[in-house]
Motif scaffolding. Sequence first.
Motif, PDB file in Angstrom:
ATOM      1  N   TRP A 169      71.663 155.306   3.262  1.00 11.44           N
ATOM      2  CA  TRP A 169      70.945 154.675   4.372  1.00 11.44           C
ATOM      3  C   TRP A 169      69.851 155.626   4.841  1.00 11.44           C
ATOM      4  N   TYR A 170      68.657 155.105   5.023  1.00  6.26           N
ATOM      5  CA  TYR A 170      67.577 155.932   5.576  1.00  6.26           C
ATOM      6  C   TYR A 170      66.558 155.024   6.255  1.00  6.26           C
ATOM      7  N   SER A 171      65.716 155.611   7.104  1.00  9.58           N
ATOM      8  CA  SER A 171      64.625 154.864   7.738  1.00  9.58           C
ATOM      9  C   SER A 171      63.301 155.556   7.443  1.00  9.58           C
ATOM     10  N   SER A 172      62.275 154.738   7.210  1.00  9.89           N
ATOM     11  CA  SER A 172      60.924 155.250   6.972  1.00  9.89           C
ATOM     12  C   SER A 172      59.929 154.192   7.451  1.00  9.89           C
ATOM     13  N   VAL A 202      70.184 151.091   1.797  1.00  9.12           N
ATOM     14  CA  VAL A 202      69.690 150.411   2.991  1.00  9.12           C
ATOM     15  C   VAL A 202      68.392 151.102   3.393  1.00  9.12           C
ATOM     16  N   SER A 203      67.297 150.357   3.319  1.00 13.00           N
ATOM     17  CA  SER A 203      65.980 150.873   3.691  1.00 13.00           C
ATOM     18  C   SER A 203      65.572 150.234   5.012  1.00 13.00           C
ATOM     19  N   ASP A 204      65.663 151.003   6.082  1.00  7.12           N
ATOM     20  CA  ASP A 204      65.360 150.538   7.442  1.00  7.12           C
ATOM     21  C   ASP A 204      63.870 150.744   7.697  1.00  7.12           C
ATOM     22  N   GLU A 205      63.127 149.644   7.797  1.00  6.46           N
ATOM     23  CA  GLU A 205      61.673 149.717   7.881  1.00  6.46           C
ATOM     24  C   GLU A 205      61.137 149.120   9.184  1.00  6.46           C
ATOM     25  N   ILE A 206      61.927 149.242  10.253  1.00  9.06           N
ATOM     26  CA  ILE A 206      61.584 148.622  11.527  1.00  9.06           C
ATOM     27  C   ILE A 206      60.289 149.185  12.118  1.00  9.06           C
ATOM     28  N   TYR A 207      59.921 150.432  11.758  1.00  8.57           N
ATOM     29  CA  TYR A 207      58.686 151.046  12.270  1.00  8.57           C
ATOM     30  C   TYR A 207      57.531 150.942  11.274  1.00  8.57           C
ATOM     31  N   GLU A 208      57.675 150.086  10.304  1.00 16.94           N
ATOM     32  CA  GLU A 208      56.719 149.974   9.205  1.00 16.94           C
ATOM     33  C   GLU A 208      55.259 149.989   9.652  1.00 16.94           C
ATOM     34  N   HIS A 209      54.918 149.203  10.662  1.00 15.97           N
ATOM     35  CA  HIS A 209      53.508 149.044  11.046  1.00 15.97           C
ATOM     36  C   HIS A 209      53.000 150.174  11.941  1.00 15.97           C
ATOM     37  N   ILE A 210      53.924 150.968  12.498  1.00 16.82           N
ATOM     38  CA  ILE A 210      53.492 152.101  13.332  1.00 16.82           C
ATOM     39  C   ILE A 210      53.433 153.315  12.417  1.00 16.82           C
ATOM     40  N   ASN A 211      52.347 153.371  11.684  1.00 18.28           N
ATOM     41  CA  ASN A 211      52.194 154.290  10.569  1.00 18.28           C
ATOM     42  C   ASN A 211      50.790 154.875  10.641  1.00 18.28           C
ATOM     43  N   HIS A 216      52.386 152.073   3.759  1.00 11.81           N
ATOM     44  CA  HIS A 216      53.847 152.048   3.801  1.00 11.81           C
ATOM     45  C   HIS A 216      54.349 151.590   2.436  1.00 11.81           C
ATOM     46  N   PHE A 217      55.400 152.238   1.949  1.00 15.08           N
ATOM     47  CA  PHE A 217      55.967 151.857   0.660  1.00 15.08           C
ATOM     48  C   PHE A 217      57.455 151.563   0.823  1.00 15.08           C
TER      49      PHE A 217
END
Length: 394
Positions: A169-172, A202-211, A216-217
């Motif tokens: 599990w990680y977030s990016s 598990v790829s947590d991408e909830i902040y995807e657009h705040i980049n 974002h990949f």
Amino acid sequence: MNQLSDRINNLSTSATLAMAAKARELRAEGKDIIGLSLGEPDFDTPEFVKEAAIKAINDNYNSYTPVDGYGDLKNAIITKFKRDNNLEYTASQIVVSTGAKQALYNIASVMLNDGDEVILPCPYWVSYSDIVKLNGGIPVEVKTDISNDFKMTAEQLEAAITPKTKMLWYSSPCNPSGSVYSKEELRAIADVLKKHPNIYIVSDEIYEHINFIGGHFSIAEFEDMYDRTITVNGVSKAFAMTGWRIGYIGAPDWIARACNKIQGQVTSGANCIAQRAVIAALEAPASSIQYMVDEFKERRKLILGLLGEIDGIKANEPEGAFYVFPNVSEYFGKTLKDKTINNASDMALYLLEEANVATVTGEAFGNPDCIRISYAASQEEIKEAISRIKVALS
């Protein structure tokens, strides 16, 4: 007699929510508390999203919703995944939940058996570890630090894998560090996982657009990882919709069906009005929320500059989200105003009591040397908060 279950007695309280509650208590006592603890944008939900919700009310959306979400919302999610992430999903692979947190809990519930190990690069979002434990899993923490921008390397991942490893599990972008994994870094991680075909991601991408790095990949974009990845996302952060409570997943069909099954027994479908509003959010171009991203970038520059003026605080430049995760370990063992700072929890409490600034201990995120500071606050509040911290630590 304590009749509560061992499960709840062994569960930690969310550190972010606990600090927010403490800050509210102190405000009620008349103290001027600046809250930099919650991961909540201080912007209003965009008008076009609110208008969609109002229309839904006027159109008499008031009934139970399908467990896995309205069909046209799932279509909007499918379009979003294709547009933003180059990911192809069908409706049966999408499940809409009451926030991304429920989506994560669903995943753990349907994937983990007692004793299964879940690799968590540290720092990790505060609830990952306890969600894993609640579902019988064993969190395996992989330590990172500020020197490599808090990102796990492929070599560290390889060393953490055992015969019991079930998931990663990680977030990016990452909560709490703001780190963003590049395509090359994710490819290196994927190359390790290729050798271990029974490990799921598990790829947590909830902040995807705040980049802030212009791209974002998603690891599911790799063909050899697609069937092993559950991509988690939502609208809470990018669209300032934290209280609307809508999250979703794109996953292999069999995992999505299992999440649908358990959600049907626990909460059923998510709020009908919120779902209609989210359709409008997801159908909007990314440019519609760029003003928020631009402002967060300005705040990042501001807070890093101010923290850089405080001796003993070491911060890197986060590439996304709206947090800084400074190392404060130089203060450990020191006594300030008759209070000894032994760890990050002591530091967070000291700053709350002496500077009237709410932060969160890094211990809750798996890193005891740091504190998390949210810059989802106005520039004026940030200036005042860091000024208070500087005085309290001087």
